[in-house]
Scaffold this active site. Structure first.
Site, PDB file in Angstrom:
ATOM      1  N   ASP A 201       0.799  -1.132  -0.065  1.00  0.00           N
ATOM      2  CA  ASP A 201      -0.001  -0.115   0.096  1.00  0.00           C
ATOM      3  C   ASP A 201       0.976   1.327   0.078  1.00  0.00           C
ATOM      4  OD1 ASP A 201      -1.582   2.158   0.920  1.00  0.00           O
ATOM      5  OD2 ASP A 201      -3.208   0.420   1.485  1.00  0.00           O
TER       6      ASP A 201
ATOM      7  N   VAL B 214       1.293   0.613  -6.487  1.00  0.00           N
ATOM      8  CA  VAL B 214       0.705  -0.672  -7.723  1.00  0.00           C
ATOM      9  C   VAL B 214       0.970  -0.304  -8.894  1.00  0.00           C
ATOM     10  CG1 VAL B 214      -0.867  -1.747  -5.890  1.00  0.00           C
ATOM     11  CG2 VAL B 214      -1.486  -0.206  -7.762  1.00  0.00           C
TER      12      VAL B 214
ATOM     13  N   TYR C 150     -14.291   5.717 -13.133  1.00  0.00           N
ATOM     14  CA  TYR C 150     -14.261   4.589 -12.189  1.00  0.00           C
ATOM     15  C   TYR C 150     -15.049   3.417 -12.768  1.00  0.00           C
ATOM     16  CZ  TYR C 150     -14.895   2.376  -7.435  1.00  0.00           C
ATOM     17  OH  TYR C 150     -14.890   1.691  -6.439  1.00  0.00           O
TER      18      TYR C 150
ATOM     19  N   LYS D 236     -13.562  -0.241 -13.323  1.00  0.00           N
ATOM     20  CA  LYS D 236     -14.115  -1.390 -12.637  1.00  0.00           C
ATOM     21  C   LYS D 236     -14.716  -2.416 -13.525  1.00  0.00           C
ATOM     22  CE  LYS D 236     -12.816  -0.245  -8.527  1.00  0.00           C
ATOM     23  NZ  LYS D 236     -11.655  -0.980  -7.903  1.00  0.00           N
TER      24      LYS D 236
ATOM     25  N   THR E 280     -15.947   3.138   4.575  1.00  0.00           N
ATOM     26  CA  THR E 280     -14.288   3.315   4.742  1.00  0.00           C
ATOM     27  C   THR E 280     -13.929   4.587   4.477  1.00  0.00           C
ATOM     28  OG1 THR E 280     -13.991   3.162   2.379  1.00  0.00           O
ATOM     29  CG2 THR E 280     -14.381   1.100   3.237  1.00  0.00           C
TER      30      THR E 280
HETATM   31  P1  NAI Z   1      -9.794   3.215   1.036  1.00  0.00           P
HETATM   32  O1  NAI Z   1      -9.367   4.394   0.312  1.00  0.00           O
HETATM   33  O2  NAI Z   1     -10.071   3.191   2.272  1.00  0.00           O
HETATM   34  O3  NAI Z   1      -8.428   2.102   0.721  1.00  0.00           O
HETATM   35  C1  NAI Z   1      -7.678   2.073  -0.343  1.00  0.00           C
HETATM   36  C2  NAI Z   1      -6.074   1.959  -0.322  1.00  0.00           C
HETATM   37  O4  NAI Z   1      -5.534   1.681  -1.256  1.00  0.00           O
HETATM   38  C3  NAI Z   1      -5.541   3.033   0.534  1.00  0.00           C
HETATM   39  O5  NAI Z   1      -5.054   2.505   1.595  1.00  0.00           O
HETATM   40  C4  NAI Z   1      -4.574   3.583  -0.652  1.00  0.00           C
HETATM   41  O6  NAI Z   1      -3.313   4.051   0.056  1.00  0.00           O
HETATM   42  C5  NAI Z   1      -4.405   2.518  -1.455  1.00  0.00           C
HETATM   43  N1  NAI Z   1      -3.843   2.954  -2.765  1.00  0.00           N
HETATM   44  C6  NAI Z   1      -4.483   3.800  -3.496  1.00  0.00           C
HETATM   45  N2  NAI Z   1      -3.769   3.997  -4.536  1.00  0.00           N
HETATM   46  C7  NAI Z   1      -2.445   3.066  -4.384  1.00  0.00           C
HETATM   47  C8  NAI Z   1      -1.607   2.649  -5.373  1.00  0.00           C
HETATM   48  N3  NAI Z   1      -1.083   3.453  -6.356  1.00  0.00           N
HETATM   49  N4  NAI Z   1      -0.561   1.779  -4.766  1.00  0.00           N
HETATM   50  C9  NAI Z   1      -0.922   1.175  -3.662  1.00  0.00           C
HETATM   51  N5  NAI Z   1      -1.815   1.512  -2.678  1.00  0.00           N
HETATM   52  C10 NAI Z   1      -2.770   2.440  -3.321  1.00  0.00           C
HETATM   53  O7  NAI Z   1     -10.653   2.479   0.223  1.00  0.00           O
HETATM   54  P2  NAI Z   1     -11.672   1.255   0.391  1.00  0.00           P
HETATM   55  O8  NAI Z   1     -13.089   1.888   0.282  1.00  0.00           O
HETATM   56  O9  NAI Z   1     -11.235   0.289   1.260  1.00  0.00           O
HETATM   57  O10 NAI Z   1     -11.421   0.528  -1.266  1.00  0.00           O
HETATM   58  C11 NAI Z   1     -10.899  -0.660  -1.612  1.00  0.00           C
HETATM   59  C12 NAI Z   1     -11.265  -1.234  -2.824  1.00  0.00           C
HETATM   60  O11 NAI Z   1     -12.758  -1.343  -2.732  1.00  0.00           O
HETATM   61  C13 NAI Z   1     -11.191  -0.321  -4.081  1.00  0.00           C
HETATM   62  O12 NAI Z   1     -10.524  -0.863  -5.106  1.00  0.00           O
HETATM   63  C14 NAI Z   1     -12.279   0.532  -4.071  1.00  0.00           C
HETATM   64  O13 NAI Z   1     -12.551   1.215  -5.595  1.00  0.00           O
HETATM   65  C15 NAI Z   1     -13.210  -0.637  -3.954  1.00  0.00           C
HETATM   66  N6  NAI Z   1     -14.641  -0.347  -3.660  1.00  0.00           N
HETATM   67  C16 NAI Z   1     -15.118   0.379  -2.619  1.00  0.00           C
HETATM   68  C17 NAI Z   1     -16.320   0.692  -2.260  1.00  0.00           C
HETATM   69  C18 NAI Z   1     -16.943   1.481  -1.043  1.00  0.00           C
HETATM   70  O14 NAI Z   1     -18.110   2.048  -0.935  1.00  0.00           O
HETATM   71  N7  NAI Z   1     -15.865   1.861  -0.107  1.00  0.00           N
HETATM   72  C19 NAI Z   1     -17.506   0.247  -3.216  1.00  0.00           C
HETATM   73  C20 NAI Z   1     -17.111  -0.833  -4.185  1.00  0.00           C
HETATM   74  C21 NAI Z   1     -15.664  -0.885  -4.514  1.00  0.00           C
END
Ligand code: NAI
Length: 239
Positions: free
Chosen positions: A38, A47, A138, A142, A173
């Protein structure tokens, strides 16, 4: 705790926050050794940086002797804008992290996963299945993650490596907490979800870790909605 993961080695991208962090916790509770990749981790990994991922794969091989599970949860939203006004750079960024980032990890860790007949779970979104308003980049990215998951499943099937995705609905989140501070938004979103509530990161993690575990040994190539019923349809009508 999910059965069959004791002693397995897992990488979780995006594992420092939200859904990825919930996966890391559940994997650890299930007896797995977890490595977080991360931007915000103790040992930051981007990533989009393929060379950094190749180096991480080398370290994991040397220090842990292999890899069984890869969870791709790193992801980014773009600012809410109608498609006509969406800057191309926002579109590129959505693809760079959500799609190319997933391709990068899959390629970098493929030799290790093949050697252990491992499993990959990609985090798509309900936006892979139905449009998320004002989030064209997005939504398209996705959708690509879901399509990529099917390609991975077929290309890796002979090697015994499974690839699946989950499609979460609205989940509380750090990515979404600002949206849910808006009571009008939260009320509208909650009304639209058949189960009538915003989801928890641990509920998404349960489905992800299940798909990564031997319990899902016959499942590959699916994108599993974990969305409180959003993609099944509108909530019931008061007939
Ligand atoms: P979050 O923002 O809490 O966590 C995302 C994490 O990804 C963060 O720790 C960030 O530092 C890391 N990150 C971002 N860009 C990065 C990179 N280039 N390299 C390494 N790490 C990187 O978000 P959340 O909600 O936990 O999202 C996780 C996944 O779930 C994402 O793919 C998001 O699109 C997906 N998602 C989330 C939803 C929601 O309602 N929270 C709904 C549907 C999908």
């Amino acid at each position: 705790m999910i059965d069959g993961l004791t002693g397995r080695v897992a990488v979780v991208t995006g594992g420092a926050s939200g859904i990825g962090a919930a996966c890391a916790t559940l994997l650890e509770e299930s007896g797995a050794v977890v490595l977080v990749a991360d931007l915000g981790g103790d040992d930051p990994v981007d990533v989009t940086d393929r060379a950094a991922l190749d180096a991480l794969a080398g370290r994991i091989d040397a220090e842990h002797g292999g890899l069984d599970v890869l969870i791709n949860a790193a992801g980014v939203l773009t600012p809410n804008l109608p498609v006509d006004e969406l800057p191309t750079d926002d579109f590129r960024r959505a693809y760079e992290v959500n799609v190319i980032g997933t391709v990068n990890t899959c390629q970098a860790f493929s030799p290790l996963l093949r050697a252990r007949r491992g499993a990959v779970v990609n985090v798509a979104s309900q936006a892979a299945l139905v449009s998320l308003p004002m989030q064209a980049a997005y939504t398209a990215a996705k959708g690509a993650v879901a399509a990529l998951t099917r390609s991975l499943a077929i290309d890796w099937a002979e090697a015994g490596v499974r690839a699946n995705a989950v499609a979460p609905g609205f989940t509380l989140t750090p990515m979404t907490e600002a949206f849910f501070e808006n009571e009008v938004f939260t009320e509208a979103a909650t009304k639209r979800i058949p189960l009538g509530r915003i989801l928890g990161a641990d509920e998404i993690a349960a489905a992800i870790v299940f798909l990564a575990s031997p319990l899902a040994s016959a499942i590959t190539g699916v994108t599993l909605p974990v969305d409180g019923g959003w993609t099944a349809g509108e909530p019931a009508l008061p007939w």
